[in-house]
Design an enzyme around this catalytic site. Structure first.
Site, PDB file in Angstrom:
ATOM      1  N   THR A   3      43.259  35.260  43.915  1.00 31.74           N
ATOM      2  CA  THR A   3      42.331  34.438  44.683  1.00 31.74           C
ATOM      3  C   THR A   3      41.811  33.292  43.834  1.00 31.74           C
ATOM      4  O   THR A   3      42.105  33.204  42.638  1.00 31.74           O
ATOM      5  CB  THR A   3      41.122  35.275  45.147  1.00 31.74           C
ATOM      6  N   TYR A  50      27.905  47.535  43.262  1.00 31.10           N
ATOM      7  CA  TYR A  50      29.246  47.314  43.805  1.00 31.10           C
ATOM      8  C   TYR A  50      29.850  48.636  44.271  1.00 31.10           C
ATOM      9  O   TYR A  50      30.405  48.736  45.367  1.00 31.10           O
ATOM     10  CB  TYR A  50      30.135  46.667  42.745  1.00 31.10           C
ATOM     11  N   ASP A  81      25.652  33.006  58.637  1.00 28.55           N
ATOM     12  CA  ASP A  81      25.052  33.696  57.500  1.00 28.55           C
ATOM     13  C   ASP A  81      24.916  35.160  57.900  1.00 28.55           C
ATOM     14  O   ASP A  81      24.097  35.510  58.761  1.00 28.55           O
ATOM     15  CB  ASP A  81      23.685  33.085  57.183  1.00 28.55           C
ATOM     16  N   LYS A 104      30.977  49.748  48.185  1.00 25.17           N
ATOM     17  CA  LYS A 104      32.343  50.105  48.562  1.00 25.17           C
ATOM     18  C   LYS A 104      32.429  51.534  49.076  1.00 25.17           C
ATOM     19  O   LYS A 104      33.127  51.808  50.059  1.00 25.17           O
ATOM     20  CB  LYS A 104      33.278  49.909  47.368  1.00 25.17           C
ATOM     21  N   SER A 119      37.734  48.954  48.132  1.00 27.78           N
ATOM     22  CA  SER A 119      38.137  48.790  46.741  1.00 27.78           C
ATOM     23  C   SER A 119      38.171  50.136  46.038  1.00 27.78           C
ATOM     24  O   SER A 119      37.484  51.095  46.429  1.00 27.78           O
ATOM     25  CB  SER A 119      37.142  47.854  46.041  1.00 27.78           C
TER      26      SER A 119
END
Length: 286
Positions: A200, A165, A70, A169, A153
């Site tokens: 994916t 997000y 984890d 990145k 990304s």
């Protein structure tokens, strides 16, 4: 195949990008540690387990080693690197890919209308990459060799999936730049590689739900293994240290290094549509 297998760690490799990257190294005969939390099929909404990834690596001619970890738990991460040091004595390549992906990520709406748990990508995604790099750098600097890669990304440069997000990145890119400064005297490199649209398990599910919306997706998408091939070629490149610290569009770096996708095609860059990596200042303030 090279005489000596490389020791590689790919985080977040039960499925998706991490799995594809790990399989690419397995196909080259490397010893690949893969981390994940999914131990049995059906325990997660999407298919894939860390054990299945390790098994497939071995089938391809490498040695897959599953490590349940984890990445939100620093102690587990530290124990993982101590294990690699104990079992292998070195680590050649770290691929930071583990990321918290919430179901709300691609839902429409402003960030405050979605779950606050989206912010966890700053823990498992950004912070976790720092922690893994911290322990990897200790091993690599002693051996005076190595490469740390953050999977990135176009979300670093354009609005993509919201501010959490994007911040994650963008942070990975700057982290690679700053780490390169500290690592350079030890002949260890760091870089960020922007992946394109990926085929994916997650995108398969999205496409199945809205096939008409994504009918042209596969014409533009690349396999996750392509990024693994690019990282492998970068590590073997004579210009590795010259490239240290920079953020690359994977499709462009692949073309430069002569890397093609598993279908023999050359993935295309989305720079014109989605933006370019930022240029950071060379100034150093200690």
């Amino acid at each position: 195949m090279r005489k000596q297998s490389r020791i590689v760690l790919v985080t977040g490799a039960s499925r998706g990008a991490g799995k594809g990257i790990a399989l690419a190294f397995g196909s080259e005969g490397d010893i690949v540690y893969v981390t994940g939390r999914t131990q049995s099929e059906g325990a997660a909404p999407l298919p894939g387990t860390v054990y299945a990834t390790a098994e497939e690596i071995t089938k391809r001619g490498g040695q897959g080693i599953a490590a349940i970890c984890d990445h939100n738990d620093d102690a587990q991460v530290q124990a993982l690197f101590e294990r690699i040091q104990r079992e292998q004595g070195r680590l050649d390549i770290l691929v930071n890919n583990a990321t918290h992906i919430h179901d709300d990520l691609i839902k429409p709406g402003a960030f405050w209308s979605k779950s606050l748990e989206l912010a966890n990508i700053l823990n498992v995604g950004l912070r976790s990459s720092y922690v893994a790099s911290y322990y990897a750098a200790k091993i690599m600097s002693e051996n005076r060799s190595g490469l740390i890669v953050n999977t990135g990304s176009f979300g670093s440069s354009c609005y993509m999936h919201g501010p959490a997000y994007g911040a994650q990145k963008a942070g990975l890119d700057k982290m690679a730049w700053d780490m390169a400064h500290d690592l350079r005297p030890y002949n260890v490199a760091s870089a960020a590689i922007w992946m394109g649209m990926l085929k994916t398990e997650r995108t398969d599910a999205v496409m199945a739900a809205e096939p008409e919306k994504y009918e042209n997706f596969f014409d533009l998408a690349e396999s996750p293994e392509f990024t693994g091939r690019v990282i492998s070629a970068l590590y073997e490149s004579s210009s590795l240290m010259e490239k240290s610290g920079y953020t690359f569009v994977g499709a462009e770096l692949g073309q430069e290094l002569g890397v093609k996708d598993i279908d023999g095609k050359q993935p295309i860059s989305h720079r014109d549509m989605l933006g370019s990596p930022l240029s950071f200042s060379a100034a150093v303030v200690e």
